[in-house]
Design an enzyme around this catalytic site. Structure first.
Site, short mmCIF file in Angstrom:
data_model
loop_
_atom_site.label_atom_id
_atom_site.label_comp_id
_atom_site.label_asym_id
_atom_site.label_seq_id
_atom_site.Cartn_x
_atom_site.Cartn_y
_atom_site.Cartn_z
N ALA A 131 -18.80 -0.28 19.55
CA ALA A 131 -18.49 -1.49 18.65
C ALA A 131 -18.22 -0.71 17.34
O ALA A 131 -18.31 -1.28 16.31
CB ALA A 131 -19.77 -2.11 18.45
N GLN A 168 6.60 -8.44 3.53
CA GLN A 168 6.34 -7.88 1.92
C GLN A 168 7.30 -8.30 1.09
O GLN A 168 7.08 -8.67 0.07
CB GLN A 168 5.61 -6.69 2.13
CG GLN A 168 4.22 -6.57 2.87
CD GLN A 168 3.98 -5.28 3.07
OE1 GLN A 168 4.71 -4.42 3.35
NE2 GLN A 168 2.76 -4.80 3.35
N CYS A 186 0.71 -1.14 -0.08
CA CYS A 186 0.14 0.05 -0.09
C CYS A 186 0.96 1.31 0.07
O CYS A 186 0.47 2.27 -0.19
CB CYS A 186 -1.05 -0.32 1.15
SG CYS A 186 -0.27 -0.31 2.69
N ASN A 187 2.05 1.17 0.26
CA ASN A 187 2.90 2.36 0.42
C ASN A 187 3.99 2.22 -0.66
O ASN A 187 4.62 3.46 -0.68
CB ASN A 187 3.81 2.38 1.86
CG ASN A 187 2.75 2.79 2.78
OD1 ASN A 187 1.88 3.68 2.50
ND2 ASN A 187 3.14 2.40 4.05
N GLN A 212 6.15 -5.09 9.16
CA GLN A 212 5.34 -5.56 8.19
C GLN A 212 6.22 -5.36 6.66
O GLN A 212 5.76 -6.62 5.87
CB GLN A 212 4.42 -4.81 7.97
CG GLN A 212 2.97 -5.61 7.55
CD GLN A 212 2.21 -4.64 7.27
OE1 GLN A 212 1.73 -3.55 7.76
NE2 GLN A 212 0.78 -5.19 6.66
N GLU A 244 -15.33 1.59 14.57
CA GLU A 244 -14.07 1.20 14.07
C GLU A 244 -12.75 1.00 15.01
O GLU A 244 -12.09 0.36 14.91
CB GLU A 244 -13.84 2.41 12.93
CG GLU A 244 -13.89 2.04 11.50
CD GLU A 244 -13.48 3.17 10.44
OE1 GLU A 244 -12.18 3.57 10.71
OE2 GLU A 244 -14.25 3.67 9.96
#
Lengths: 273, 433
Positions: free
Chosen positions: B199, B129, B59-60, B125, B201
């Site tokens: 409940a 990847q 995504c980056n 992360q 996000e």
């Protein structure tokens, strides 16, 4: 041999300070190199200190428990030993600075001021006494350790409540671990002190037939035992948790320290040279 | 040799990409390649432009790392190829891309792998990847010797950065800072129970973070019970109506409240009562609701830790700053790994291989002479020494000349193939014993 003993006598306090410095560097400055070296420093310090005790005992013909100043060195050693044992079993490895700073001071005072008397008082020629001394050293070291962990608990507790998320907050282990270490150390200390008292009561009439059970040392020790017994009972039956346990461990040790200091001055025995 | 000198020597590598520094999230999304898409185009890239190629898309960032089939390679067709594949001509242009060549490309990849080029500095992360991208390329047969070694060096750099520095330490997102607070109070989160009030996000993100730390026992309280039930189903938790909060409070160790209410959902008396029921065991309450959901006075109760958005902001900000201060240490590791990679790269040249081959033969010759020298006189040994030297030289003359002449003008990676064969054939990496 006296030369080697003298060299070790001055080297060992330096090693203890160096070890405390390594632990401190890691804790306060996040120094990774110190983090890697700290345990080795402690291992070497303890090993050389042990060698020093053996050589000194062989040279002076007595174990280093004949005076309060000699005992300070042994307490410094057992405190550091108890710490490394705790570090291994609990995997909490970054609180060493607080313990070893105290050990360093105790060992230094002992090294600088403990007199080198030759020979041993006949009173010390007893297996029961050896058991008594080992239990006492273990017990008081465990109480000291429990007070240190209690103090660290209070520090972290206050930092969390005041939203002070600094280096000390980051590097201290979590509250539950500190509470567990505090409680377990207290428990070990209490069991050891129970042995001290039981063995003491058996040995005392043999060594000093005219001893009074009203002696300050005897009463002081019994008072400390009662204090910790009440604390442990409070945890068990009143459900004392967290902050209260930490405060009790600090309070217990302060009283223990004062009581021991006072009874050592007043007591008619426990001076064996 | 300086880093700059080293960087200039790796001619065979090119890296083209765009990331969070050069393109907005909307643009990055347009150039994002899914796994199936990567699989499809790797083979095509191999045919059209590259001998070896890996495509990383997150995504980056979207980055193409490869060894061009023909040198010198023009980056324009490669950029156009990526844009065309995603039909993004209308929004993405050449200006959004960066192009790194040779050593600069290696340096960039090491920075990416170690997390210092990420949006959240030090996040781990990215290494997963990078590894996935490499493995996908391996499966598709587009990784050869150079990219294999390059990516393994990148993994090693990442591992060193993580273990030798504090680049990965501490929570840097506000949502995760709540978990960091819980870890500072409790020893084993998997043995703890949590209650989420709300409940939405934020609650969902909190539940995810708590579940990642092993907390499986989660109570979700919400005004609309259906929403709570939906979230509870997702995280194997239990849903309760908002009115039951105080009743269940003594059963939990962590409370994260993120509901929008006009009155406090927990007041001083309720928390006091619950603390008595749980024998004053520590309780962490994180109030991130606006306006506040919990009576601020509960912070005065012993063993209650009431934290709010400010606490989480402070923790995440401090951790971000701390990670930034670790970057020079990571750069030092990258520089060391770059040197090591360069050293390996130079070993691909045929000249060092020839030297190793000659050294190997010489070692065998010397060893054999030493073994039998006691059977001969000094004069005889001198003759044997000269004769064996001449034999070795004659034996090695032809392969030496062939290796030098046949690799003239070839790219390093082709020289590497020959070198590798010779290395394996004669076990040049092992010492003669």
């Amino acid at each position: 041999m006296l030369f080697i003993i003298t060299v070790l006598q001055y080297l060992i306090p330096l090693l203890y300070f160096a070890t405390a410095w390594r632990y401190g560097r890691e804790f306060f400055n996040n120094d990774l190199r110190s983090g890697k070296l700290k345990s080795s420093y402690l291992g070497v310090s303890l090993l050389l200190h042990f060698v020093f005790f053996i050589l000194r005992t062989a040279e002076l013909q007595h174990i280093p428990v004949t005076s309060s100043l000699e005992l300070l060195g042994v307490i410094g050693f057992t405190l550091a030993g108890a710490y490394i044992f705790t570090e291994i079993i609990s995997h909490v490895k970054n609180t060493g600075f607080f313990v070893l700073a105290i050990s360093s001071v105790l060992v230094t005072i002992s090294s600088l001021f403990a007199p080198n008397h030759y020979g041993m008082n006949d009173v010390l020629q007893s297996e029961l006494l050896a058991f008594h001394i080992v239990s006492a050293l273990l017990g008081y070291s465990a109480f000291a350790l429990s007070a240190i962990y209690g103090l660290l608990y209070i520090i972290l507790y206050n930092k969390l409540r005041s939203k002070t998320f600094d280096n000390i907050y980051r590097n201290l282990p979590n509250l539950e671990s500190l509470e567990s270490l505090t409680f377990k150390s207290t428990l070990v200390g209490f069991v050891a002190l129970t042995f001290v008292i039981v063995v003491g009561f058996i040995w005392l009439p043999q060594a000093f037939p005219d001893i009074s059970y009203g002696d300050a040392k005897v009463l002081g020790t019994f008072f400390i035992w009662m204090l910790y017994a009440i604390g442990l009972a409070a945890k068990k039956f009143l459900g004392f948790q967290g902050k209260k346990i930490a405060l009790l461990s600090i309070f217990g040790f302060v009283i223990t320290f004062l009581s021991m200091a006072l009874s050592n001055v007043i007591s008619g025995f426990h001076k064996f040279y | 040799m300086t880093i700059d000198e080293l960087l200039l020597q790796m001619h065979d590598l090119i890296l083209i990409g765009l990331n969070h520094k050069t393109a907005s999230v909307e643009l990055r999304e347009k150039l994002y390649f899914r796994q199936e898409e990567i699989q499809a185009i790797l083979a095509e890239l191999g045919k059209l432009y590259f001998k070896e190629v890996v495509l990383l898309s997150t995504c980056n960032r979207t980055e193409l790392v490869g060894i061009p089939a023909n040198e010198p390679v023009n980056d324009e067709p490669l950029i156009n190829y990526l844009i065309e594949k995603k039909s993004a001509h209308d929004s993405i242009s050449r200006n959004h891309f960066y192009v790194q060549r040779s050593g600069n490309a290696v340096h960039h990849l090491f920075e990416v792998a170690s997390g210092i080029d990420s949006l959240l500095i030090g996040e781990d992360q990215i290494i997963g990847q990078v590894r996935d991208a490499y493995e996908l390329a391996v499966q598709n047969g587009t990784v050869g010797q150079l990219l294999h070694h390059l990516f393994h060096s990148a993994f090693h750099t990442s591992k060193r950065a993580k273990t030798e520095t504090k680049i990965n330490d501490g929570a840097v997102s506000v949502s995760y800072a709540a978990v960091e607070l819980a870890e500072k109070i409790f020893d084993d989160l998997s043995k703890k129970r949590a209650m989420l009030i709300g409940a939405g996000e934020t609650a969902e993100l909190s539940a995810k973070n708590l579940a990642e730390q092993g907390i499986n026992d989660i109570i979700i309280a919400n005004r609309t019970i259906e929403k709570a039930e939906k979230l509870a189903l997702e995280f194997k938790g239990k849903a309760i109506p908002l009115e039951m909060i105080s009743e269940k409070l003594h059963e939990v160790d962590i409370v994260i409240s993120s509901i929008s209410v006009s009155e406090y959902v927990l007041n001083l008396a309720q928390v006091k009562k619950s603390m008595a029921l749980r024998s004053s065991k520590p309780l962490l309450i994180v109030d991130i609701g606006v306006p506040r959901n919990i009576d601020p006075n509960v912070k005065n109760i012993d063993n209650v830790f009431l934290e709010d958005m400010d606490s989480l902001e402070i923790i995440s900000k401090q951790n971000r700053q701390r990670r930034l201060s670790e970057i020079p240490k990571v750069q030092k590791i990258i520089s060391e790994e770059l040197h090591a990679f360069q050293h390996w790269y130079q070993s691909l040249e045929v000249t060092p291989t020839i030297k190793l081959l000659r050294d190997k033969f010489e070692a065998v010759r010397t060893m054999e002479i030493e073994k039998y020298q006691h059977r001969f006189s000094g004069k005889e040994i001198e003759h044997i020494d000269a004769v064996t030297k001449a034999i070795i030289n004659k034996l090695l003359h032809t392969p030496t000349v062939n290796m030098k002449e046949h690799t003239n003008g070839l790219a390093n990676i082709d020289k590497a193939t020959l070198s590798t064969i010779v290395h394996h054939l004669f076990s040049l990496d092992k010492k003669e014993t």
